[in-house]
Every structure is written in C-alpha cells, then in structure tokens.
Design a protein around this motif. Structure first.
Motif, PDB file in Angstrom:
ATOM      1  N   THR A 119       0.833  -1.206   0.000  1.00  0.00           N
ATOM      2  CA  THR A 119       0.000   0.000   0.000  1.00  0.00           C
ATOM      3  C   THR A 119       0.870   1.260   0.000  1.00  0.00           C
ATOM      4  O   THR A 119       0.593   2.215  -0.736  1.00  0.00           O
ATOM      5  CB  THR A 119      -0.923   0.017   1.232  1.00  0.00           C
ATOM      6  N   LYS A 120       1.916   1.266   0.779  1.00  0.00           N
ATOM      7  CA  LYS A 120       2.774   2.453   0.908  1.00  0.00           C
ATOM      8  C   LYS A 120       3.719   2.627  -0.277  1.00  0.00           C
ATOM      9  O   LYS A 120       4.083   3.760  -0.611  1.00  0.00           O
ATOM     10  CB  LYS A 120       3.593   2.361   2.198  1.00  0.00           C
ATOM     11  N   THR A 121       4.147   1.513  -0.905  1.00  0.00           N
ATOM     12  CA  THR A 121       5.269   1.600  -1.848  1.00  0.00           C
ATOM     13  C   THR A 121       4.913   1.380  -3.309  1.00  0.00           C
ATOM     14  O   THR A 121       5.718   1.702  -4.186  1.00  0.00           O
ATOM     15  CB  THR A 121       6.356   0.594  -1.450  1.00  0.00           C
ATOM     16  N   VAL A 122       3.737   0.821  -3.609  1.00  0.00           N
ATOM     17  CA  VAL A 122       3.414   0.560  -5.011  1.00  0.00           C
ATOM     18  C   VAL A 122       3.303   1.881  -5.767  1.00  0.00           C
ATOM     19  O   VAL A 122       2.723   2.852  -5.281  1.00  0.00           O
ATOM     20  CB  VAL A 122       2.130  -0.288  -5.136  1.00  0.00           C
ATOM     21  N   THR A 123       3.885   1.921  -6.962  1.00  0.00           N
ATOM     22  CA  THR A 123       3.955   3.149  -7.753  1.00  0.00           C
ATOM     23  C   THR A 123       3.119   3.045  -9.026  1.00  0.00           C
ATOM     24  O   THR A 123       2.650   1.961  -9.402  1.00  0.00           O
ATOM     25  CB  THR A 123       5.405   3.460  -8.152  1.00  0.00           C
ATOM     26  N   VAL A 124       2.990   4.158  -9.696  1.00  0.00           N
ATOM     27  CA  VAL A 124       2.313   4.177 -10.991  1.00  0.00           C
ATOM     28  C   VAL A 124       3.034   3.249 -11.964  1.00  0.00           C
ATOM     29  O   VAL A 124       2.398   2.521 -12.732  1.00  0.00           O
ATOM     30  CB  VAL A 124       2.252   5.617 -11.536  1.00  0.00           C
ATOM     31  N   ARG A 125       4.350   3.238 -11.947  1.00  0.00           N
ATOM     32  CA  ARG A 125       5.112   2.352 -12.836  1.00  0.00           C
ATOM     33  C   ARG A 125       4.749   0.889 -12.583  1.00  0.00           C
ATOM     34  O   ARG A 125       4.578   0.106 -13.526  1.00  0.00           O
ATOM     35  CB  ARG A 125       6.616   2.560 -12.643  1.00  0.00           C
ATOM     36  N   HIS A 126       4.646   0.499 -11.312  1.00  0.00           N
ATOM     37  CA  HIS A 126       4.256  -0.878 -11.003  1.00  0.00           C
ATOM     38  C   HIS A 126       2.904  -1.220 -11.630  1.00  0.00           C
ATOM     39  O   HIS A 126       2.721  -2.315 -12.173  1.00  0.00           O
ATOM     40  CB  HIS A 126       4.168  -1.075  -9.486  1.00  0.00           C
ATOM     41  N   LEU A 127       1.958  -0.293 -11.553  1.00  0.00           N
ATOM     42  CA  LEU A 127       0.637  -0.548 -12.128  1.00  0.00           C
ATOM     43  C   LEU A 127       0.711  -0.732 -13.639  1.00  0.00           C
ATOM     44  O   LEU A 127       0.119  -1.667 -14.197  1.00  0.00           O
ATOM     45  CB  LEU A 127      -0.321   0.603 -11.812  1.00  0.00           C
ATOM     46  N   LEU A 128       1.423   0.143 -14.309  1.00  0.00           N
ATOM     47  CA  LEU A 128       1.432   0.158 -15.776  1.00  0.00           C
ATOM     48  C   LEU A 128       2.329  -0.903 -16.389  1.00  0.00           C
ATOM     49  O   LEU A 128       2.257  -1.161 -17.593  1.00  0.00           O
ATOM     50  CB  LEU A 128       1.844   1.545 -16.285  1.00  0.00           C
ATOM     51  N   THR A 129       3.182  -1.536 -15.566  1.00  0.00           N
ATOM     52  CA  THR A 129       4.057  -2.606 -16.064  1.00  0.00           C
ATOM     53  C   THR A 129       3.686  -3.963 -15.484  1.00  0.00           C
ATOM     54  O   THR A 129       4.410  -4.935 -15.691  1.00  0.00           O
ATOM     55  CB  THR A 129       5.535  -2.309 -15.731  1.00  0.00           C
ATOM     56  N   HIS A 130       2.576  -4.040 -14.768  1.00  0.00           N
ATOM     57  CA  HIS A 130       2.090  -5.303 -14.194  1.00  0.00           C
ATOM     58  C   HIS A 130       3.121  -5.952 -13.265  1.00  0.00           C
ATOM     59  O   HIS A 130       3.265  -7.175 -13.234  1.00  0.00           O
ATOM     60  CB  HIS A 130       1.718  -6.286 -15.305  1.00  0.00           C
ATOM     61  N   THR A 131       3.828  -5.134 -12.509  1.00  0.00           N
ATOM     62  CA  THR A 131       4.835  -5.657 -11.578  1.00  0.00           C
ATOM     63  C   THR A 131       4.482  -5.391 -10.121  1.00  0.00           C
ATOM     64  O   THR A 131       5.307  -5.585  -9.233  1.00  0.00           O
ATOM     65  CB  THR A 131       6.223  -5.060 -11.888  1.00  0.00           C
ATOM     66  N   SER A 132       3.246  -4.959  -9.859  1.00  0.00           N
ATOM     67  CA  SER A 132       2.843  -4.667  -8.484  1.00  0.00           C
ATOM     68  C   SER A 132       2.722  -5.927  -7.637  1.00  0.00           C
ATOM     69  O   SER A 132       2.824  -5.873  -6.412  1.00  0.00           O
ATOM     70  CB  SER A 132       1.496  -3.930  -8.473  1.00  0.00           C
ATOM     71  N   GLY A 133       2.467  -7.054  -8.287  1.00  0.00           N
ATOM     72  CA  GLY A 133       2.218  -8.293  -7.557  1.00  0.00           C
ATOM     73  C   GLY A 133       0.823  -8.387  -6.989  1.00  0.00           C
ATOM     74  O   GLY A 133       0.461  -9.414  -6.390  1.00  0.00           O
ATOM     75  N   ILE A 134       0.005  -7.359  -7.164  1.00  0.00           N
ATOM     76  CA  ILE A 134      -1.374  -7.397  -6.670  1.00  0.00           C
ATOM     77  C   ILE A 134      -2.148  -8.456  -7.455  1.00  0.00           C
ATOM     78  O   ILE A 134      -2.091  -8.510  -8.676  1.00  0.00           O
ATOM     79  CB  ILE A 134      -2.047  -6.019  -6.825  1.00  0.00           C
ATOM     80  N   ASP A 135      -2.837  -9.328  -6.728  1.00  0.00           N
ATOM     81  CA  ASP A 135      -3.601 -10.405  -7.366  1.00  0.00           C
ATOM     82  C   ASP A 135      -4.873  -9.797  -7.930  1.00  0.00           C
ATOM     83  O   ASP A 135      -5.900  -9.732  -7.265  1.00  0.00           O
ATOM     84  CB  ASP A 135      -3.907 -11.489  -6.324  1.00  0.00           C
ATOM     85  N   GLY A 136      -4.808  -9.366  -9.173  1.00  0.00           N
ATOM     86  CA  GLY A 136      -5.771  -8.395  -9.657  1.00  0.00           C
ATOM     87  C   GLY A 136      -6.675  -8.779 -10.790  1.00  0.00           C
ATOM     88  O   GLY A 136      -6.966  -7.939 -11.644  1.00  0.00           O
ATOM     89  N   ASP A 137      -7.171 -10.010 -10.853  1.00  0.00           N
ATOM     90  CA  ASP A 137      -8.226 -10.326 -11.813  1.00  0.00           C
ATOM     91  C   ASP A 137      -9.582 -10.233 -11.113  1.00  0.00           C
ATOM     92  O   ASP A 137     -10.391 -11.158 -11.126  1.00  0.00           O
ATOM     93  CB  ASP A 137      -8.017 -11.721 -12.411  1.00  0.00           C
TER      94      ASP A 137
END
Length: 443
Positions: free
Chosen positions: A102-120
């Motif tokens: 929550t504190k560290t995920v960035t816009v780059r992580h979102l747009l490159t699918h590297t956040s690791g968030i289980d997101g389907d």
C-alpha cells in the motif's frame, strides 16, 4: 492503388479466414504508406445476421490499457505525476491487503504489471460515475500473488486503479477524460465506452465456444480503464499511428522503453513497456497489445520503423489463429517482415523430471491443477473461478516438455500452442507462468 492494398483481395481474404476459423464477424484496418485502409466481413450477431461494416464497433478489451497508460503519460508530461510516484500519494484512500505494498506501489508498477497485486477482480460496482471510486475501495482486500517488483503478472485491477488516478487528477470520470485527452484530439468519432453510446452505432456481440451469442454483452463499467473501450478498427489504427509521432505525447518513446522481462517470453513477447507489449521481428521493433472480453478479441500491432499499424477485431471463433494467420500475411505484404512462429513441441522429444511441477496453483479468478498422466506426462486442468466462471468452461491440456521448465499445450480443437513456464523466485517460492500471469503454487 497498389495490389498490396487492393480492397477486393483483403475483403475476400478476410471472408475466407473467418469461415476457416468459425469467426462470426471481423473488422480489419491497417496503415500503409500513410493511408488507412478498412475492411469488414461476416455478421455482428449470428442471431440477427446484421453484417459487419467498416464503421462497426467492437470491444477492444485490454487494448484499452494502452489508452489508459497514454492518459497517465499525458498527465506526467504536464508534471502532474511521475511514473515513480506512489499510488497512495495520488489516492490517499488507496490500500491493499499488504500494508507495505500500500505504501510503496507506484504508478510504474501498475502500468508494467509488476505490483504483484492479485488483480483479476471483475467486480460490478454499479453504473454511476463513482464506480471506479467504489472499485478502488474494494481493492483493500486484494492480496499479493508475488512480492512487489519480483515478477510480472498481468493485473486488471492495477489499470482500474490507474483509471481512478486519472479521475482524481482531471476531476472528470475516466470516460470523460478519455474523450478529452485522446478521442477528441485524434478526431475519433467511433470510439466509445458506455453501452448507451455504443448502441448508437452498429455494435458487435461476442460469441462463446458453441458459436452462440454471449449471455452477457459486456463487462461491468468499473473495468473501463482495463478493457471497456469499443471502437471501429480504423479508430484503433489512428490511435496506434499517434504513437509513431507526437500527435498525443511529446515523447512517445517513453512508453516503449523496456521495463520488465517476462518469465514466460513465449506467450506474447519477451518484454513489456509502459502499457505496450514489446518484441522484435527480424530486427524490426514491434509494439502491440491484445484484448479479450466476453466473446470478442482485438489485436493492435505497430511497427514504428516501417510505419505499419494493423488492427484486427473479431467477435468469436478461433480468434488467436485468425490473428496469427492474417497478421503473418499482412506484415509480409505491407512491410516484407516475417512474423516469428509461436513456440511449439520440439522436433525431438525431451525427457524431463516433472515431479516438482505437480501440484495446485491458484490466484484470483483461476485454479490450475498439474498432475501426471499414466504415461508420465504432465496434465494441466484450468478452472476459471469468480465472476466469469459461469461463461468460461474448464480447460484441459496435456503438456509437452520443451526443456526442464518450459512446456507447451493446447485445448482440444485449437490450432495454436500455448506456453507454460514453471519457475522460482529468489525466496524459493514456486510459480507457473501462463497467459501472461504468475500463479503461485499453493499445494
């Protein structure tokens, strides 16, 4: 007009291919030597028999993600954010289950699918303009399927969150911001997101595996930034063309710089940029994105050094196969470039120890079970879970080894092979990577 872009040929070829691959209808457009050419074949809906026209709107699915990424990059060029801005700085209310993410995920992580968030997470949060706000609130329960930045796993939720950032920075709904930032500047008259707008045009209906129209036309409105744009093929080509120059972005190359290498480089391509999928064919750089919704599929290819842009939209059938065959023929004709073949079984069978791959692999929306057949070969059983389970039948693949960690398989009746890669993270946790998603071994 040269024979390369002869309308009679491509209209006839498109009709031949949709018949071969049992595709109800298709729309094709391509940019060649600065001119856009459009073609159509088949029907929008098998029940009505309404013919596809070059102005018909199809759901472009996850190709929408490149549009959403472009919107954020436009805001970045205005100094409103950077790729490395933490999401929580832009959306203070944002949180996921992991407090550190929550504190560290960035816009780059979102747009490159590297956040690791289980997101389907395909969640219906209503039809109001607050649907993205409600969706982001629901992300508080999303866990990680891999540590942040440690792998690549396709994440629809990340792009919905990105869409909410756009809303916060522009003060408009994502749909309104899309029109203002992209559609109006490019003059896209046949690109819409809401059903009530799409229905003003001739719109395609998806078709399921039995060839019948889908029981549900589209995804919930909240999934818009991840995959809800509807457009005619020529509008999608115009969007791709804009990324060849500075019609939209002052520095479009920032989106096509490699950001991450994929654990499974065989499914689509080996690298990902900001929104774009990145590959190289015979020395030519290719940027692209595919999209799949409920019974509809889209493909956008851009080859910058030849100025070639191709979009194919279909509403059912063997969508991957028609994309491959038509794409191969088009790139040979338009750019004299050979499209690489997909990974398939090796000519000489490979013997590998498969015991370590056996087990259960699970993430949001998908449960995969890997077992061993009587002949000692791996078998993969895939079940879609959650909101799309009722319209997505289970799949079974026999897996053929290419090497100790790489396998190929295909569902019954499919002409195309899919790749499956087993791998480990630095901490020793085991994963399978297929369909551009990382799925952890849970048992």
């Amino acid at each position: 007009m040269t024979a390369i872009v002869e309308p009679a040929y491509w209209n006839a070829r498109l009709a031949e291919l949709i018949a071969e691959y049992e595709v109800p209808g298709a729309s094709l457009a391509f940019l060649h030597e600065g001119e856009v050419h459009s073609f159509a074949a088949g029907v929008l809906n098998k029940d009505t028999g309404t013919p596809v026209s070059t102005d018909s709107l199809f759901q472009i699915g996850s190709v929408s993600k490149v549009w959403t990424a472009t919107q954020l990059m436009l805001l970045a060029e205005q100094g409103r954010l950077t790729l490395d801005t933490p999401v929580v700085d832009l959306l203070p209310e944002f949180k996921v289950a992991d407090a550190e993410v929550t504190k560290t995920v960035t816009v780059r992580h979102l747009l490159t699918h590297t956040s690791g968030i289980d997101g389907d997470l395909f969640l219906d949060t209503g039809r109001g303009d607050d649907c993205l706000e409600k969706y982001v609130a629901a992300c508080a329960e999303l866990t990680q399927n891999h540590p942040i930045g440690e792998s690549f796993s396709y994440c629809n939720s990340g792009f919905v969150i990105a869409g909410r950032i756009i809303e916060r920075l522009t003060g408009k709904s994502w749909d309104e911001a899309l029109r203002e930032q992209i559609c109006e500047p490019l003059g896209l008259t046949h690109t819409w997101t809401l059903p009530e707008d799409v229905l003003r045009f001739s719109a395609a209906t998806g078709h399921v595996e039995d060839g019948n129209p889908t029981p549900v036309w589209g995804l919930p409105r909240a999934m818009g930034p991840a995959g809800l744009i509807c457009a005619r093929a020529s509008d999608v080509v115009a969007f791709g063309r804009a990324h060849l120059g500075t019609e939209l972005l002052a520095a479009p190359g920032a989106m096509t710089a490699p950001q991450v290498r994929l654990p499974n480089p065989y499914t689509l391509a080996p690298e990902w940029g900001i929104g774009w999928i990145l590959d190289e064919w015979a020395g030519h750089r290719v940027i692209m994105h595919a999209g799949n919704t409920i019974g509809q599929s889209a493909m956008l290819w851009v080859m910058p050094d030849t100025g070639t842009v191709i979009c194919l939209l279909v509403n059912g059938g063997e969508s991957g196969a028609i994309q491959r065959d038509l794409g191969r023929e088009l790139f040979a004709a338009l750019a004299d470039v050979e499209m690489p073949e997909l990974l398939g079984p090796p000519e000489t069978p490979v013997d590998v120890d498969v015991a370590g791959h056996v087990g259960t692999y699970e993430r949001v929306g998908c449960l995969s079970t890997v077992s061993v057949n009587d002949d000692g070969k791996l078998h993969l059983h895939i079940e879609v879970t959650g909101a799309l389970a009722d319209i997505s039948p289970p799949m079974d693949w026999d897996l053929i080894p290419v090497d100790a960690t790489t396998f190929v398989g295909r569902r019954e009746g499919s002409p195309l092979w899919d790749s499956v890669v087993f791998y480990e993270l630095a901490d020793g946790s085991r994963y399978v990577h297929m369909g551009v998603r990382a799925t952890p071994k849970t048992a």
